[in-house]
Design a protein around this motif. Structure first.
Motif, PDB file in Angstrom:
ATOM      1  N   VAL A   9       0.886  -1.166   0.000  1.00 50.83           N
ATOM      2  CA  VAL A   9       0.000   0.000   0.000  1.00 50.83           C
ATOM      3  C   VAL A   9       0.923   1.216   0.000  1.00 50.83           C
ATOM      4  O   VAL A   9       1.605   1.491   0.989  1.00 50.83           O
ATOM      5  N   LEU A  10       0.956   1.932  -1.123  1.00 50.75           N
ATOM      6  CA  LEU A  10       1.995   2.920  -1.387  1.00 50.75           C
ATOM      7  C   LEU A  10       1.449   4.340  -1.498  1.00 50.75           C
ATOM      8  O   LEU A  10       0.544   4.608  -2.287  1.00 50.75           O
ATOM      9  N   ASP A  11       2.041   5.237  -0.749  1.00 51.58           N
ATOM     10  CA  ASP A  11       1.729   6.659  -0.790  1.00 51.58           C
ATOM     11  C   ASP A  11       2.383   7.251  -2.036  1.00 51.58           C
ATOM     12  O   ASP A  11       3.606   7.247  -2.163  1.00 51.58           O
ATOM     13  N   VAL A  12       1.567   7.745  -2.954  1.00 50.46           N
ATOM     14  CA  VAL A  12       2.085   8.361  -4.179  1.00 50.46           C
ATOM     15  C   VAL A  12       1.618   9.820  -4.274  1.00 50.46           C
ATOM     16  O   VAL A  12       1.353  10.333  -5.352  1.00 50.46           O
ATOM     17  N   SER A  13       1.539  10.466  -3.122  1.00 52.38           N
ATOM     18  CA  SER A  13       1.124  11.870  -3.077  1.00 52.38           C
ATOM     19  C   SER A  13       2.219  12.765  -3.652  1.00 52.38           C
ATOM     20  O   SER A  13       3.351  12.328  -3.867  1.00 52.38           O
ATOM     21  N   GLU A  14       1.873  14.029  -3.882  1.00 49.88           N
ATOM     22  CA  GLU A  14       2.809  14.960  -4.523  1.00 49.88           C
ATOM     23  C   GLU A  14       4.108  15.130  -3.745  1.00 49.88           C
ATOM     24  O   GLU A  14       5.141  15.445  -4.321  1.00 49.88           O
ATOM     25  N   SER A  15       4.095  14.886  -2.445  1.00 50.54           N
ATOM     26  CA  SER A  15       5.329  15.003  -1.657  1.00 50.54           C
ATOM     27  C   SER A  15       6.326  13.899  -2.010  1.00 50.54           C
ATOM     28  O   SER A  15       7.491  13.971  -1.636  1.00 50.54           O
ATOM     29  N   MET A  16       5.880  12.913  -2.762  1.00 54.32           N
ATOM     30  CA  MET A  16       6.758  11.806  -3.163  1.00 54.32           C
ATOM     31  C   MET A  16       7.430  12.074  -4.517  1.00 54.32           C
ATOM     32  O   MET A  16       8.211  11.237  -4.980  1.00 54.32           O
ATOM     33  N   ALA A  17       7.167  13.206  -5.130  1.00 50.20           N
ATOM     34  CA  ALA A  17       7.744  13.508  -6.445  1.00 50.20           C
ATOM     35  C   ALA A  17       9.267  13.516  -6.378  1.00 50.20           C
ATOM     36  O   ALA A  17       9.866  13.930  -5.391  1.00 50.20           O
ATOM     37  N   GLY A  18       9.888  13.042  -7.457  1.00 52.79           N
ATOM     38  CA  GLY A  18      11.346  13.057  -7.559  1.00 52.79           C
ATOM     39  C   GLY A  18      12.000  11.882  -6.843  1.00 52.79           C
ATOM     40  O   GLY A  18      11.586  10.735  -6.987  1.00 52.79           O
ATOM     41  N   ASP A  19      13.030  12.197  -6.050  1.00 52.24           N
ATOM     42  CA  ASP A  19      13.800  11.154  -5.370  1.00 52.24           C
ATOM     43  C   ASP A  19      12.966  10.261  -4.460  1.00 52.24           C
ATOM     44  O   ASP A  19      13.181   9.043  -4.440  1.00 52.24           O
ATOM     45  N   PRO A  20      12.011  10.810  -3.683  1.00 52.47           N
ATOM     46  CA  PRO A  20      11.221   9.911  -2.826  1.00 52.47           C
ATOM     47  C   PRO A  20      10.451   8.846  -3.618  1.00 52.47           C
ATOM     48  O   PRO A  20      10.370   7.698  -3.187  1.00 52.47           O
ATOM     49  N   LEU A  21       9.906   9.209  -4.783  1.00 55.15           N
ATOM     50  CA  LEU A  21       9.189   8.230  -5.599  1.00 55.15           C
ATOM     51  C   LEU A  21      10.158   7.175  -6.123  1.00 55.15           C
ATOM     52  O   LEU A  21       9.834   5.975  -6.148  1.00 55.15           O
ATOM     53  N   ALA A  22      11.343   7.599  -6.515  1.00 57.27           N
ATOM     54  CA  ALA A  22      12.360   6.640  -6.966  1.00 57.27           C
ATOM     55  C   ALA A  22      12.737   5.700  -5.820  1.00 57.27           C
ATOM     56  O   ALA A  22      12.886   4.486  -6.021  1.00 57.27           O
ATOM     57  N   GLU A  23      12.876   6.239  -4.610  1.00 56.43           N
ATOM     58  CA  GLU A  23      13.190   5.412  -3.438  1.00 56.43           C
ATOM     59  C   GLU A  23      12.055   4.446  -3.127  1.00 56.43           C
ATOM     60  O   GLU A  23      12.282   3.289  -2.775  1.00 56.43           O
ATOM     61  N   LEU A  24      10.815   4.901  -3.280  1.00 59.01           N
ATOM     62  CA  LEU A  24       9.654   4.034  -3.076  1.00 59.01           C
ATOM     63  C   LEU A  24       9.691   2.867  -4.066  1.00 59.01           C
ATOM     64  O   LEU A  24       9.488   1.707  -3.687  1.00 59.01           O
ATOM     65  N   GLY A  25       9.956   3.163  -5.331  1.00 56.49           N
ATOM     66  CA  GLY A  25      10.066   2.110  -6.335  1.00 56.49           C
ATOM     67  C   GLY A  25      11.200   1.154  -6.029  1.00 56.49           C
ATOM     68  O   GLY A  25      11.048  -0.070  -6.152  1.00 56.49           O
ATOM     69  N   HIS A  26      12.329   1.688  -5.582  1.00 51.41           N
ATOM     70  CA  HIS A  26      13.476   0.848  -5.227  1.00 51.41           C
ATOM     71  C   HIS A  26      13.133  -0.053  -4.039  1.00 51.41           C
ATOM     72  O   HIS A  26      13.482  -1.238  -4.021  1.00 51.41           O
ATOM     73  N   THR A  27      12.445   0.499  -3.054  1.00 52.25           N
ATOM     74  CA  THR A  27      12.047  -0.283  -1.887  1.00 52.25           C
ATOM     75  C   THR A  27      11.122  -1.421  -2.297  1.00 52.25           C
ATOM     76  O   THR A  27      11.291  -2.562  -1.855  1.00 52.25           O
ATOM     77  N   MET A  28      10.140  -1.119  -3.153  1.00 53.18           N
ATOM     78  CA  MET A  28       9.217  -2.149  -3.637  1.00 53.18           C
ATOM     79  C   MET A  28      10.002  -3.255  -4.359  1.00 53.18           C
ATOM     80  O   MET A  28       9.800  -4.440  -4.103  1.00 53.18           O
ATOM     81  N   GLU A  29      10.899  -2.866  -5.238  1.00 56.32           N
ATOM     82  CA  GLU A  29      11.684  -3.846  -5.984  1.00 56.32           C
ATOM     83  C   GLU A  29      12.581  -4.661  -5.059  1.00 56.32           C
ATOM     84  O   GLU A  29      12.747  -5.877  -5.255  1.00 56.32           O
TER      85      GLU A  29
END
Length: 176
Positions: A9-29
């Motif tokens: 269950v992933l937070d994809v709000s605007e505060s995740m733009a840029g590096d945080p979204l990349a980190e979220l994807g890396h964490t999922m992977e």
């Protein structure tokens, strides 16, 4: 064979733009890669992804671990955690097979909730419903992705709240 359902269950709000979204994807992977190294997980784990911003959305329906492909994550405004919890509970009701007289049901689901902020919707009803009907039949691990996460609220959901800064994605896979 009994399945082990795992929900991301992933937070994809605007505060995740840029590096945080990349980190979220890396964490999922990393979680998926860690699971794929476990022979038992290869046979039993099924994954699903729910993303939330201003609304919650099922991104990947329940699929076998080996056929799971990390999705492209959408960004949006808001942090509708209450809606995400409601979607999660609906998915658990629909996806998780219950034990019957004829067959054993699925294992207790594991939920990884990854967020970096505070909800913008009302979470009280969803948290109360989670505590009443789901907390005893699913294991939720809340993962904070930065210092702005609402720890007090996450602690209302689960005792297992970890900061990504202090836990590797590989370590998160050990909860499974």
């Amino acid at each position: 064979m009994r399945r082990l359902p795992i929900y991301l269950v992933l937070d994809v709000s605007e505060s995740m733009a840029g590096d945080p979204l990349a980190e979220l994807g890396h964490t999922m992977e990393s979680i998926v890669d860690s699971l794929r190294q476990d022979p038992h997980a290869l046979e039993s784990v099924h994954l699903s992804v729910i993303a939330f911003a201003g609304k919650a959305q099922l991104i990947v329906p329940m699929v076998e671990l080996m056929t799971f492909y990390p999705p492209r994550l959408p960004l949006g405004g808001g942090t509708a955690l209450g809606a995400a919890l409601d979607e999660l509970m609906t998915r658990i009701e629909v996806d998780v097979k219950k034990t019957t007289a004829d067959q054993r049901g699925d294992w207790e689901p594991i939920v990884y909730l990854l967020t970096d902020g505070r909800p913008t919707d009302n979470t009280d009803h969803a948290i109360a419903r989670w505590q009443r009907h789901f907390a005893s039949r699913a294991h939720l691990i809340a993962v904070t992705l930065g210092p702005a996460a609402d720890l007090a609220l996450l602690k209302r959901l689960t005792d297992d709240v970890v900061a990504m800064e202090t836990a590797s994605a590989e370590a998160l896979g050990r909860f499974a």
